[in-house]
Design an enzyme around this catalytic site. Sequence first.
Site, PDB file in Angstrom:
ATOM      1  N   GLN A   1      36.353 -48.176  -5.949  1.00 56.45           N
ATOM      2  CA  GLN A   1      35.074 -47.466  -6.094  1.00 56.45           C
ATOM      3  C   GLN A   1      34.064 -47.949  -5.049  1.00 56.45           C
ATOM      4  O   GLN A   1      33.339 -47.155  -4.454  1.00 56.45           O
ATOM      5  CB  GLN A   1      34.513 -47.675  -7.502  1.00 56.45           C
TER       6      GLN A   1
ATOM      7  N   LYS B   1      32.298 -41.438 -12.035  1.00 59.35           N
ATOM      8  CA  LYS B   1      31.803 -41.303 -13.407  1.00 59.35           C
ATOM      9  C   LYS B   1      31.902 -42.656 -14.123  1.00 59.35           C
ATOM     10  O   LYS B   1      32.676 -43.534 -13.741  1.00 59.35           O
ATOM     11  CB  LYS B   1      32.637 -40.279 -14.182  1.00 59.35           C
TER      12      LYS B   1
ATOM     13  N   TYR C   1      27.817 -47.091  -6.497  1.00 57.04           N
ATOM     14  CA  TYR C   1      26.905 -46.017  -6.070  1.00 57.04           C
ATOM     15  C   TYR C   1      25.525 -46.594  -5.747  1.00 57.04           C
ATOM     16  O   TYR C   1      24.965 -46.340  -4.681  1.00 57.04           O
ATOM     17  CB  TYR C   1      26.795 -44.963  -7.172  1.00 57.04           C
TER      18      TYR C   1
ATOM     19  N   SER D   1      18.432 -42.630  -3.867  1.00 58.73           N
ATOM     20  CA  SER D   1      18.351 -42.612  -5.325  1.00 58.73           C
ATOM     21  C   SER D   1      17.579 -43.817  -5.829  1.00 58.73           C
ATOM     22  O   SER D   1      17.622 -44.893  -5.232  1.00 58.73           O
ATOM     23  CB  SER D   1      19.760 -42.629  -5.922  1.00 58.73           C
TER      24      SER D   1
ATOM     25  N   ASN E   1      22.386 -35.189   2.585  1.00 59.76           N
ATOM     26  CA  ASN E   1      22.528 -35.064   1.138  1.00 59.76           C
ATOM     27  C   ASN E   1      23.923 -35.443   0.642  1.00 59.76           C
ATOM     28  O   ASN E   1      24.088 -35.854  -0.502  1.00 59.76           O
ATOM     29  CB  ASN E   1      22.206 -33.620   0.728  1.00 59.76           C
TER      30      ASN E   1
ATOM     31  N   ASP F   1      32.443 -32.753   7.390  1.00 63.44           N
ATOM     32  CA  ASP F   1      32.864 -33.847   6.521  1.00 63.44           C
ATOM     33  C   ASP F   1      32.337 -35.123   7.156  1.00 63.44           C
ATOM     34  O   ASP F   1      32.794 -35.538   8.220  1.00 63.44           O
ATOM     35  CB  ASP F   1      34.392 -33.876   6.430  1.00 63.44           C
TER      36      ASP F   1
ATOM     37  N   THR G   1      23.730 -31.797 -12.265  1.00 64.29           N
ATOM     38  CA  THR G   1      24.731 -31.424 -11.260  1.00 64.29           C
ATOM     39  C   THR G   1      26.088 -31.945 -11.723  1.00 64.29           C
ATOM     40  O   THR G   1      26.193 -32.661 -12.719  1.00 64.29           O
ATOM     41  CB  THR G   1      24.411 -32.062  -9.892  1.00 64.29           C
TER      42      THR G   1
END
Length: 277
Positions: A106, A96, A194, A140, A90, A63, A232
Amino acid sequence: MSSSKSVAVVTGSNKGIGYAIVRGLCKQFQGDVILTARNEANGQEALKKLNAEGLKPVFHQLDITDDTSIQRMRDFLQKNYGGLDVLVNNAAIAYKMAATEPFSEQAEVSMATNFWGTLNACNVLFPLLRPHARVVHVSSRAGSMTAAKCSKELQTRFLDPELSMAKIKQLMNEFVESAKAGTHKAKGWHESAYGTSKIGVTLMTFVQQRELSADSRPDIVVNACCPGYVATDMTSHKGTKTIDEGADTPLFLAMLPPNTTSPKGQFVAERKVQNML
């Protein structure tokens, strides 16, 4: 008793792109491949599925948000292998679009896993990297897209030729603190927790490569990459790529041949070097 047997570690690899990276490494990498997961049961289940394909990864709990867990991973590698040859970072989380948690939460939680967790794993495991080791950060294009929507002042800081890890940490802390205060937009940040965490991951790559290029261990290469829009859990299975297609660029970077000069300390998508902005 440690051995010089080669070893690769993939964080967050019980499902999705990480799972496909483990599968690919089992077929390409000459050595042991370690599948990791926060949850032991989930990791063992992934192991069984790969065993059914005739593949033999090793499982170890990890973790990246838990310092003790990272240290156990380090001790296991030290004892059993005496070093580390491939590290694929990774593990990551993404809220969401319909998430109801406040943006401040968040921002803090995304940063804790995606940036700080990855950085902490590197800080503990990098001393084990052997000559010719390969490190891959699964970042990303969301990072680049988010950076492009930030203020010019922030973009100038992202592209600072004298960028240091201290400066990156400061940027990521500023984002979280401004998100908590509700001032992130006023301070030039785009509203993507994110994406901002992935700005940090990509930027850390540039600094880490500079530091490792000055290291006494030769030919350690660090790159960040975008795997693409992959079907995913993270994308609610709306992605256009399979997990194996998403694993292609990370695997390409993990298996770069000795004395590679490019890509090296760069951001890569579809096996090609991309600009941060």
